[in-house]
Write a protein that holds these residues in place. Structure first.
Motif, PDB file in Angstrom:
ATOM      1  N   LEU A   6      -2.935   9.065   1.042  1.00  0.00           N
ATOM      2  CA  LEU A   6      -3.930   8.212   1.256  1.00  0.00           C
ATOM      3  C   LEU A   6      -5.312   8.814   0.889  1.00  0.00           C
ATOM      4  CD1 LEU A   6      -3.228   6.590   4.381  1.00  0.00           C
ATOM      5  CD2 LEU A   6      -2.736   5.315   2.831  1.00  0.00           C
ATOM      6  N   ALA A   7      -5.034  10.487   0.607  1.00  0.00           N
ATOM      7  CA  ALA A   7      -6.592  10.092   0.222  1.00  0.00           C
ATOM      8  C   ALA A   7      -6.830  10.790  -0.868  1.00  0.00           C
ATOM      9  CB  ALA A   7      -6.582  11.838   0.903  1.00  0.00           C
ATOM     10  N   VAL A   8      -5.472  11.172  -2.022  1.00  0.00           N
ATOM     11  CA  VAL A   8      -5.115  10.425  -2.837  1.00  0.00           C
ATOM     12  C   VAL A   8      -5.395   9.247  -3.985  1.00  0.00           C
ATOM     13  CG1 VAL A   8      -3.821  10.964  -4.877  1.00  0.00           C
ATOM     14  CG2 VAL A   8      -3.940  12.764  -3.287  1.00  0.00           C
ATOM     15  N   VAL A   9      -5.062   8.563  -2.813  1.00  0.00           N
ATOM     16  CA  VAL A   9      -5.203   6.543  -3.610  1.00  0.00           C
ATOM     17  C   VAL A   9      -6.660   6.339  -3.345  1.00  0.00           C
ATOM     18  CG1 VAL A   9      -4.502   4.798  -2.939  1.00  0.00           C
ATOM     19  CG2 VAL A   9      -2.841   6.499  -2.729  1.00  0.00           C
ATOM     20  N   GLN A  10      -7.151   6.934  -2.481  1.00  0.00           N
ATOM     21  CA  GLN A  10      -8.315   6.321  -1.876  1.00  0.00           C
ATOM     22  C   GLN A  10      -9.491   7.561  -2.887  1.00  0.00           C
ATOM     23  OE1 GLN A  10      -8.957   7.704   2.597  1.00  0.00           O
ATOM     24  NE2 GLN A  10      -8.953   5.705   2.731  1.00  0.00           N
ATOM     25  N   LEU A  11      -9.333   8.342  -3.574  1.00  0.00           N
ATOM     26  CA  LEU A  11      -9.707   9.339  -4.813  1.00  0.00           C
ATOM     27  C   LEU A  11      -9.516   8.370  -5.633  1.00  0.00           C
ATOM     28  CD1 LEU A  11     -12.065  11.496  -4.905  1.00  0.00           C
ATOM     29  CD2 LEU A  11      -9.416  13.144  -5.098  1.00  0.00           C
ATOM     30  N   VAL A  12      -8.449   8.607  -6.674  1.00  0.00           N
ATOM     31  CA  VAL A  12      -8.613   7.710  -7.226  1.00  0.00           C
ATOM     32  C   VAL A  12      -8.796   6.377  -8.126  1.00  0.00           C
ATOM     33  CG1 VAL A  12      -5.976   7.023  -9.056  1.00  0.00           C
ATOM     34  CG2 VAL A  12      -6.079   9.500  -7.825  1.00  0.00           C
ATOM     35  N   GLY A  13      -8.498   5.656  -7.385  1.00  0.00           N
ATOM     36  CA  GLY A  13      -9.357   3.845  -7.491  1.00  0.00           C
ATOM     37  C   GLY A  13     -10.502   4.447  -6.734  1.00  0.00           C
ATOM     38  N   LEU A  14     -11.346   5.368  -5.981  1.00  0.00           N
ATOM     39  CA  LEU A  14     -13.139   4.753  -6.411  1.00  0.00           C
ATOM     40  C   LEU A  14     -13.272   5.593  -7.528  1.00  0.00           C
ATOM     41  CD1 LEU A  14     -15.586   3.919  -5.463  1.00  0.00           C
ATOM     42  CD2 LEU A  14     -15.114   6.278  -4.220  1.00  0.00           C
ATOM     43  N   SER A  15     -12.629   6.826  -7.640  1.00  0.00           N
ATOM     44  CA  SER A  15     -12.789   6.960  -8.947  1.00  0.00           C
ATOM     45  C   SER A  15     -13.077   6.998 -10.565  1.00  0.00           C
ATOM     46  CB  SER A  15     -12.689   9.359  -8.910  1.00  0.00           C
ATOM     47  OG  SER A  15     -11.155   8.880  -9.247  1.00  0.00           O
ATOM     48  N   ALA A 254     -15.489  -2.796  -6.161  1.00  0.00           N
ATOM     49  CA  ALA A 254     -15.015  -3.066  -5.531  1.00  0.00           C
ATOM     50  C   ALA A 254     -13.959  -3.051  -5.056  1.00  0.00           C
ATOM     51  CB  ALA A 254     -15.942  -4.976  -5.616  1.00  0.00           C
ATOM     52  N   ALA A 255     -13.313  -3.349  -5.948  1.00  0.00           N
ATOM     53  CA  ALA A 255     -11.969  -2.625  -5.662  1.00  0.00           C
ATOM     54  C   ALA A 255     -11.186  -1.624  -5.195  1.00  0.00           C
ATOM     55  CB  ALA A 255     -10.638  -3.328  -7.493  1.00  0.00           C
ATOM     56  N   GLY A 256     -12.396  -1.005  -5.677  1.00  0.00           N
ATOM     57  CA  GLY A 256     -11.621   0.836  -5.151  1.00  0.00           C
ATOM     58  C   GLY A 256     -12.265   1.176  -3.591  1.00  0.00           C
ATOM     59  N   VAL A 257     -13.196  -0.022  -3.361  1.00  0.00           N
ATOM     60  CA  VAL A 257     -13.739  -0.036  -1.931  1.00  0.00           C
ATOM     61  C   VAL A 257     -12.995  -0.710  -0.763  1.00  0.00           C
ATOM     62  CG1 VAL A 257     -15.230  -0.690  -0.268  1.00  0.00           C
ATOM     63  CG2 VAL A 257     -16.183   0.384  -3.373  1.00  0.00           C
ATOM     64  N   LEU A 258     -12.329  -1.933  -1.954  1.00  0.00           N
ATOM     65  CA  LEU A 258     -11.337  -2.429  -1.195  1.00  0.00           C
ATOM     66  C   LEU A 258     -10.043  -0.945  -0.885  1.00  0.00           C
ATOM     67  CD1 LEU A 258     -11.417  -5.593  -3.041  1.00  0.00           C
ATOM     68  CD2 LEU A 258     -11.981  -5.148  -0.090  1.00  0.00           C
ATOM     69  N   VAL A 259      -9.703  -0.175  -1.496  1.00  0.00           N
ATOM     70  CA  VAL A 259      -9.071   0.548  -1.659  1.00  0.00           C
ATOM     71  C   VAL A 259      -8.536   1.603  -0.125  1.00  0.00           C
ATOM     72  CG1 VAL A 259      -7.695   2.674  -2.521  1.00  0.00           C
ATOM     73  CG2 VAL A 259      -7.294   0.495  -4.068  1.00  0.00           C
ATOM     74  N   LEU A 260     -10.465   1.890   0.155  1.00  0.00           N
ATOM     75  CA  LEU A 260     -10.483   2.590   0.910  1.00  0.00           C
ATOM     76  C   LEU A 260      -9.887   2.031   2.504  1.00  0.00           C
ATOM     77  CD1 LEU A 260     -13.795   4.341   0.118  1.00  0.00           C
ATOM     78  CD2 LEU A 260     -12.230   5.044  -0.207  1.00  0.00           C
ATOM     79  N   LEU A 261     -10.891   1.058   2.447  1.00  0.00           N
ATOM     80  CA  LEU A 261     -10.948  -0.484   3.153  1.00  0.00           C
ATOM     81  C   LEU A 261      -9.089  -0.399   3.574  1.00  0.00           C
ATOM     82  CD1 LEU A 261     -13.380  -2.725   2.920  1.00  0.00           C
ATOM     83  CD2 LEU A 261     -13.205  -0.611   4.224  1.00  0.00           C
ATOM     84  N   ALA A 263      -6.130   1.750   3.268  1.00  0.00           N
ATOM     85  CA  ALA A 263      -6.233   2.870   3.251  1.00  0.00           C
ATOM     86  C   ALA A 263      -6.583   3.348   5.105  1.00  0.00           C
ATOM     87  CB  ALA A 263      -7.130   3.478   2.700  1.00  0.00           C
ATOM     88  N   LEU A 264      -7.317   2.032   5.123  1.00  0.00           N
ATOM     89  CA  LEU A 264      -7.803   2.711   6.391  1.00  0.00           C
ATOM     90  C   LEU A 264      -7.685   1.635   7.822  1.00  0.00           C
ATOM     91  CD1 LEU A 264     -12.373   2.643   6.430  1.00  0.00           C
ATOM     92  CD2 LEU A 264     -10.805   4.259   6.900  1.00  0.00           C
ATOM     93  N   GLN A 265      -7.000   0.166   7.068  1.00  0.00           N
ATOM     94  CA  GLN A 265      -6.416  -0.479   8.094  1.00  0.00           C
ATOM     95  C   GLN A 265      -5.255   0.329   8.507  1.00  0.00           C
ATOM     96  OE1 GLN A 265      -6.978  -3.617   9.692  1.00  0.00           O
ATOM     97  NE2 GLN A 265      -9.658  -2.279   9.307  1.00  0.00           N
ATOM     98  N   ALA A 266      -4.369   0.820   6.920  1.00  0.00           N
ATOM     99  CA  ALA A 266      -3.217   1.520   7.458  1.00  0.00           C
ATOM    100  C   ALA A 266      -3.016   2.776   8.569  1.00  0.00           C
ATOM    101  CB  ALA A 266      -2.339   2.127   5.536  1.00  0.00           C
ATOM    102  N   THR A 267      -4.232   3.026   8.261  1.00  0.00           N
ATOM    103  CA  THR A 267      -4.860   4.220   9.623  1.00  0.00           C
ATOM    104  C   THR A 267      -5.071   4.231  10.708  1.00  0.00           C
ATOM    105  OG1 THR A 267      -6.300   5.430   8.496  1.00  0.00           O
ATOM    106  CG2 THR A 267      -4.018   6.043   7.473  1.00  0.00           C
ATOM    107  N   ALA A 268      -5.130   2.538  10.651  1.00  0.00           N
ATOM    108  CA  ALA A 268      -6.040   2.977  11.597  1.00  0.00           C
ATOM    109  C   ALA A 268      -5.753   2.936  13.376  1.00  0.00           C
ATOM    110  CB  ALA A 268      -6.695   1.033  11.835  1.00  0.00           C
ATOM    111  N   GLY A 269      -4.346   2.603  13.472  1.00  0.00           N
ATOM    112  CA  GLY A 269      -3.309   3.283  15.047  1.00  0.00           C
ATOM    113  C   GLY A 269      -3.886   4.677  15.172  1.00  0.00           C
ATOM    114  N   GLU A 270      -3.802   5.194  14.306  1.00  0.00           N
ATOM    115  CA  GLU A 270      -3.293   6.443  14.044  1.00  0.00           C
ATOM    116  C   GLU A 270      -4.521   7.229  14.367  1.00  0.00           C
ATOM    117  OE1 GLU A 270      -2.479  10.638  11.598  1.00  0.00           O
ATOM    118  OE2 GLU A 270      -1.775   8.470  11.074  1.00  0.00           O
ATOM    119  N   ARG A 271      -5.939   6.072  13.518  1.00  0.00           N
ATOM    120  CA  ARG A 271      -7.005   6.873  14.263  1.00  0.00           C
ATOM    121  C   ARG A 271      -7.555   6.339  15.655  1.00  0.00           C
ATOM    122  NH1 ARG A 271     -10.142   8.374   9.641  1.00  0.00           N
ATOM    123  NH2 ARG A 271      -9.565   8.081   7.836  1.00  0.00           N
TER     124      ARG A 271
END
Length: 368
Positions: A6-15, A254-261, A263-271
């Motif tokens: 997920l970190a790689v997906v977030q990094l690539v999308g935002l960068s 904005a789509a890159g920021v949505l990727v971050l959000l 990914a956060l929702q996907a790990t919400a339970g774990e967090r």
């Protein structure tokens, strides 16, 4: 490290989205501005076309009266390239659907005794002012198009006559100078009675264009091409297109920021579970909030470094390879864009985890 994928997906999308936006919003205007600065103040901004031979003296006097110091009227002839080394001309690079046969295509050329301004001699030697030898000087790009080298012969049809010229020099023309340039230049002493008209480029200060009106009225056949108006129109079109593309790239960011959000929702339970355990063990709310900010700050910093570095490298390569400009990366604007990327990452991370951190540990642990 725990959420590497997920970190790689977030990094690539935002960068990627941030890099695209920096290229359009920072590097693009920088290229346009540097191109403008490279043009000297007296860059020709008007062309006179179709001046006849018997009008040359009167037109020159009119231009001098407007303040043009050296009105250079050059012959402009149109003919046909009949043969190269005795064979029909064939281009080395042929477009799709084109047979490459240029025997029936017109060729614009000129002739002179002296080496033209805004040109650089690459190979061979330019002819002497006193010689009448049948010599030709070829522009580098045109020579490459037909595979022409020094010593080759060109047969041109000039009006009703055919003449053969030997290529004795190859030059590079500075097309950005807005001076009159030709692919083919001939020795004026060997042209003979070829039909031609005259063409000139010159600089007029802003607001003096109206002074050309009497010339056009006196010589209706003369055409005036105002480069300033064309450049201004081109600049407006480029700016409008850039604004539209920047808007699209803004949505991409904005789509890159949505990727971050997402990914956060996907790990919400774990967090939520991690937060509950840490708070049960004594972690304060401020510590958890700081950990989230450090995590997404590091993610935003990595994305900003990648985006800024990629935008700078791509901008330099494009400027040198495509536009032949020595662009220096606009670091202040690029770094400001990178700081905006970091801020967006922090805001997205904090807004996405705020509800998670507020969940009571007892409720979070009961779900497991």
């Amino acid at each position: 490290a725990r959420r590497r994928g997920l970190a790689v997906v977030q990094l690539v999308g935002l960068s990627l989205s941030l890099c695209a936006l920096l290229l359009l919003a920072v590097v693009g205007p920088g290229l346009l501005g540097q191109w403008r600065e490279r043009l000297p103040p007296d860059t020709p901004n008007h062309f006179l076309l179709n001046v006849q031979r018997d009008q040359a003296e009167a037109v020159e006097q009119a231009l001098r009266g407007m303040g043009v110091a050296d009105p250079d009227l050059q012959p402009f002839g149109t003919g046909r390239l009949v043969a190269i080394n005795g064979k029909p001309p064939q281009r080395t690079a042929v477009d799709e659907g084109d047979d490459g046969n240029d025997a029936d295509r017109p060729v614009n050329f000129s002739w002179r005794h002296t080496f033209p301004p805004a040109n650089t001699l690459l190979e061979g030697a330019f002819w002497s002012e006193t010689t009448d030898a049948a010599e030709a000087s070829i522009e580098q790009g045109w020579a490459g198009r037909y595979g022409i080298g020094l010593g080759d012969s060109l047969t041109l049809q000039l009006g009703e006559q055919e003449r053969t010229f030997t290529v004795t020099s190859i030059r590079k023309a500075d097309w950005d100078s807005f001076r009159v340039n030709f692919f083919v230049l001939l020795n004026a002493g060997a042209v003979g009675d070829a039909p031609y008209n005259l063409i000139s480029s010159f600089h007029l200060p802003s607001g003096r264009t109206a002074a050309l009106a009497p010339v056009v009225r006196e010589f209706p056949n003369v055409s005036v091409l105002e480069i300033d108006a064309l450049l201004e129109r081109v600049r407006e079109v480029i700016e409008r297109v850039a604004q539209a593309v920047q808007l699209v790239m803004g949505f991409s960011l904005a789509a890159g920021v949505l990727v971050l959000l997402a990914a956060l929702q996907a790990t919400a339970g774990e967090r939520r579970y991690d937060s509950a355990v840490l708070r049960t063990l004594g972690a304060r709310h401020g510590q958890l909030r700081g950990a989230v900010l450090v995590e997404f700050g590091a993610l935003g910093l990595a994305a900003a470094l990648l985006a800024v570095s990629a935008a700078a490298v791509i901008g330099v390569l494009v400027s040198r390879q495509l536009f032949e400009l020595a662009l220096s990366p606009p670091w202040p604007a690029l770094l400001a864009g990178g700081a905006i990327g970091i801020a967006l990452s922090l805001v997205a991370g904090w807004s996405g985890t705020r509800a998670i951190l507020r969940t009571l540990p007892m409720l979070a642990l009961r779900q497991y």
